[in-house]
Motif scaffolding. Sequence first.
Motif, PDB file in Angstrom:
ATOM      1  N   LEU A   1      -1.185  13.331  -8.178  1.00  0.00           N
ATOM      2  CA  LEU A   1      -0.756  12.027  -7.693  1.00  0.00           C
ATOM      3  C   LEU A   1      -1.683  11.535  -6.589  1.00  0.00           C
ATOM      4  O   LEU A   1      -1.971  12.268  -5.648  1.00  0.00           O
ATOM      5  N   ASP A   2      -2.111  10.283  -6.699  1.00  0.00           N
ATOM      6  CA  ASP A   2      -2.893   9.642  -5.641  1.00  0.00           C
ATOM      7  C   ASP A   2      -1.988   8.942  -4.633  1.00  0.00           C
ATOM      8  O   ASP A   2      -2.340   8.817  -3.455  1.00  0.00           O
ATOM      9  N   VAL A   3      -0.841   8.445  -5.113  1.00  0.00           N
ATOM     10  CA  VAL A   3       0.035   7.633  -4.273  1.00  0.00           C
ATOM     11  C   VAL A   3       1.486   8.015  -4.525  1.00  0.00           C
ATOM     12  O   VAL A   3       1.903   8.184  -5.676  1.00  0.00           O
ATOM     13  N   LEU A   4       2.257   8.143  -3.453  1.00  0.00           N
ATOM     14  CA  LEU A   4       3.703   8.286  -3.532  1.00  0.00           C
ATOM     15  C   LEU A   4       4.313   7.264  -2.580  1.00  0.00           C
ATOM     16  O   LEU A   4       4.071   7.315  -1.373  1.00  0.00           O
ATOM     17  N   VAL A   5       5.091   6.335  -3.122  1.00  0.00           N
ATOM     18  CA  VAL A   5       5.792   5.347  -2.300  1.00  0.00           C
ATOM     19  C   VAL A   5       7.288   5.595  -2.434  1.00  0.00           C
ATOM     20  O   VAL A   5       7.860   5.426  -3.513  1.00  0.00           O
ATOM     21  N   ASN A   6       7.921   6.018  -1.342  1.00  0.00           N
ATOM     22  CA  ASN A   6       9.366   6.210  -1.302  1.00  0.00           C
ATOM     23  C   ASN A   6      10.004   4.919  -0.800  1.00  0.00           C
ATOM     24  O   ASN A   6      10.086   4.679   0.404  1.00  0.00           O
ATOM     25  N   ASN A   7      10.431   4.097  -1.742  1.00  0.00           N
ATOM     26  CA  ASN A   7      10.980   2.792  -1.406  1.00  0.00           C
ATOM     27  C   ASN A   7      12.495   2.739  -1.532  1.00  0.00           C
ATOM     28  O   ASN A   7      13.151   1.958  -0.868  1.00  0.00           O
ATOM     29  N   VAL A   8      13.062   3.583  -2.380  1.00  0.00           N
ATOM     30  CA  VAL A   8      14.489   3.478  -2.677  1.00  0.00           C
ATOM     31  C   VAL A   8      15.327   3.718  -1.413  1.00  0.00           C
ATOM     32  O   VAL A   8      14.961   4.514  -0.554  1.00  0.00           O
ATOM     33  N   GLY A   9      16.439   2.996  -1.295  1.00  0.00           N
ATOM     34  CA  GLY A   9      17.305   3.159  -0.142  1.00  0.00           C
ATOM     35  C   GLY A   9      18.187   1.935   0.039  1.00  0.00           C
ATOM     36  O   GLY A   9      18.209   1.038  -0.798  1.00  0.00           O
TER      37      GLY A   9
ATOM     38  N   ARG B   1      -2.093   9.149  -0.638  1.00  0.00           N
ATOM     39  CA  ARG B   1      -1.419   8.297   0.329  1.00  0.00           C
ATOM     40  C   ARG B   1       0.087   8.373   0.084  1.00  0.00           C
ATOM     41  O   ARG B   1       0.561   8.143  -1.034  1.00  0.00           O
ATOM     42  N   VAL B   2       0.836   8.688   1.136  1.00  0.00           N
ATOM     43  CA  VAL B   2       2.297   8.711   1.081  1.00  0.00           C
ATOM     44  C   VAL B   2       2.799   7.587   1.973  1.00  0.00           C
ATOM     45  O   VAL B   2       2.411   7.487   3.139  1.00  0.00           O
ATOM     46  N   VAL B   3       3.648   6.745   1.411  1.00  0.00           N
ATOM     47  CA  VAL B   3       4.207   5.615   2.151  1.00  0.00           C
ATOM     48  C   VAL B   3       5.725   5.731   2.127  1.00  0.00           C
ATOM     49  O   VAL B   3       6.339   5.748   1.062  1.00  0.00           O
TER      50      VAL B   3
ATOM     51  N   ALA C   1       2.091  -2.017   0.017  1.00  0.00           N
ATOM     52  CA  ALA C   1       1.057  -1.858  -1.005  1.00  0.00           C
ATOM     53  C   ALA C   1      -0.308  -1.619  -0.370  1.00  0.00           C
ATOM     54  O   ALA C   1      -1.106  -0.797  -0.861  1.00  0.00           O
ATOM     55  N   LEU C   2      -0.591  -2.313   0.715  1.00  0.00           N
ATOM     56  CA  LEU C   2      -1.860  -2.115   1.410  1.00  0.00           C
ATOM     57  C   LEU C   2      -1.981  -0.688   1.928  1.00  0.00           C
ATOM     58  O   LEU C   2      -3.045  -0.054   1.807  1.00  0.00           O
ATOM     59  N   LEU C   3      -0.905  -0.145   2.479  1.00  0.00           N
ATOM     60  CA  LEU C   3      -0.931   1.232   2.976  1.00  0.00           C
ATOM     61  C   LEU C   3      -1.076   2.229   1.827  1.00  0.00           C
ATOM     62  O   LEU C   3      -1.662   3.302   2.005  1.00  0.00           O
ATOM     63  N   ALA C   4      -0.558   1.882   0.667  1.00  0.00           N
ATOM     64  CA  ALA C   4      -0.696   2.757  -0.496  1.00  0.00           C
ATOM     65  C   ALA C   4      -2.112   2.748  -1.053  1.00  0.00           C
ATOM     66  O   ALA C   4      -2.558   3.744  -1.637  1.00  0.00           O
ATOM     67  N   LEU C   5      -2.815   1.658  -0.848  1.00  0.00           N
ATOM     68  CA  LEU C   5      -4.155   1.523  -1.430  1.00  0.00           C
ATOM     69  C   LEU C   5      -5.272   1.753  -0.407  1.00  0.00           C
ATOM     70  O   LEU C   5      -6.266   2.428  -0.710  1.00  0.00           O
ATOM     71  N   HIS C   6      -5.123   1.211   0.797  1.00  0.00           N
ATOM     72  CA  HIS C   6      -6.215   1.265   1.781  1.00  0.00           C
ATOM     73  C   HIS C   6      -5.682   1.520   3.195  1.00  0.00           C
ATOM     74  O   HIS C   6      -5.826   0.669   4.085  1.00  0.00           O
ATOM     75  N   PRO C   7      -5.088   2.672   3.446  1.00  0.00           N
ATOM     76  CA  PRO C   7      -4.582   2.957   4.799  1.00  0.00           C
ATOM     77  C   PRO C   7      -5.730   3.114   5.780  1.00  0.00           C
ATOM     78  O   PRO C   7      -6.819   3.573   5.412  1.00  0.00           O
ATOM     79  N   ASP C   8      -5.481   2.729   7.041  1.00  0.00           N
ATOM     80  CA  ASP C   8      -6.533   2.858   8.055  1.00  0.00           C
ATOM     81  C   ASP C   8      -6.227   3.966   9.048  1.00  0.00           C
ATOM     82  O   ASP C   8      -6.806   4.027  10.127  1.00  0.00           O
ATOM     83  N   GLY C   9      -5.302   4.840   8.684  1.00  0.00           N
ATOM     84  CA  GLY C   9      -4.961   5.955   9.551  1.00  0.00           C
ATOM     85  C   GLY C   9      -3.765   6.685   8.987  1.00  0.00           C
ATOM     86  O   GLY C   9      -3.315   6.407   7.872  1.00  0.00           O
ATOM     87  N   THR C  10      -3.241   7.610   9.757  1.00  0.00           N
ATOM     88  CA  THR C  10      -2.083   8.373   9.304  1.00  0.00           C
ATOM     89  C   THR C  10      -1.137   8.612  10.475  1.00  0.00           C
ATOM     90  O   THR C  10      -1.536   8.520  11.647  1.00  0.00           O
TER      91      THR C  10
END
Length: 276
Positions: free
Chosen positions: A69-77, A118-120, A219-228
């Motif tokens: 996996l390149d990206v994990l977005v935990n959005n549910v809630g 990237r994990v968001v 989406a920006l953080l999932a694709l092009h984050p500038d830090g962690t």
Amino acid sequence: MTGGTAGIGRQIAAKLRSAGLTVLVTGRDQQRGAAAAADLGATFLSADHATIAGNLDLARRVRELAPRLDVLVNNVGGAAFPQRTVTAEGHEATLALNYLGPIVLTRALLPTLTADARVVQVVSSAFTMHSGDPFTEPAGYTAISAYARAKQLNLLATLSLARQLTGDATVNAVNPGMAWTPGVQALTPQSVPAWRYIWPLVRMIQRRAAPEKAARIPALLALHPDGTGRFYESDGKAKPLPQRLLDPALQARAWQTAVDLTSPPSPTGPEHPRKE
């Protein structure tokens, strides 16, 4: 992309597809999910995100479809339970949906993350509404108070994970801002008692908030984050947190508490996340 069949999640998924990613979206409703996935050009996976077993089963199926996996977005809630509800596994349901579930899923998928993954974690500004001990359930249940506490614990655990995965993955939390989503539409004045006298005004403002706009920063953080290890507001800027939430020990406790509540005790002591 959890919770990716409607609202903000669907808009994030659409942006990831537009960037050329292969996308898996999750949701509860098989029919709606399949239709949304077909429209997005994504793959749909049904999931019960409010239970530990449901998240572990989802992780198993994700690993079968996408070993890396390149990206994990935990959005549910969401503040989805007007009355205090306990899951079949014995957890308060708002806590399970917004805190335990995302951490369980993330933990189970750690071995699949690529070197620059990237994990968001999508949280909420509501975390600022909880000022007490995050490990103690507030007396007198309301949906918003339970939600605020759960999102604060999620945020703390996310920052702990970011520290422990430094050099392996970027991990950030984001408040996407207000949006007129199915979850927001389902709220009642009883969900947020402080708003009951201005409820018509609140609903008018909420109806004007577009999910597409709220999806931009996640989406920006999932694709092009500038830090962690940062918390981002809906304007795309990393924001400082209250001093008490910056304590690494508090953050580590939030991660470990989720681990302890959702798995048998380890004979070797506390777990430290590690990709294999």
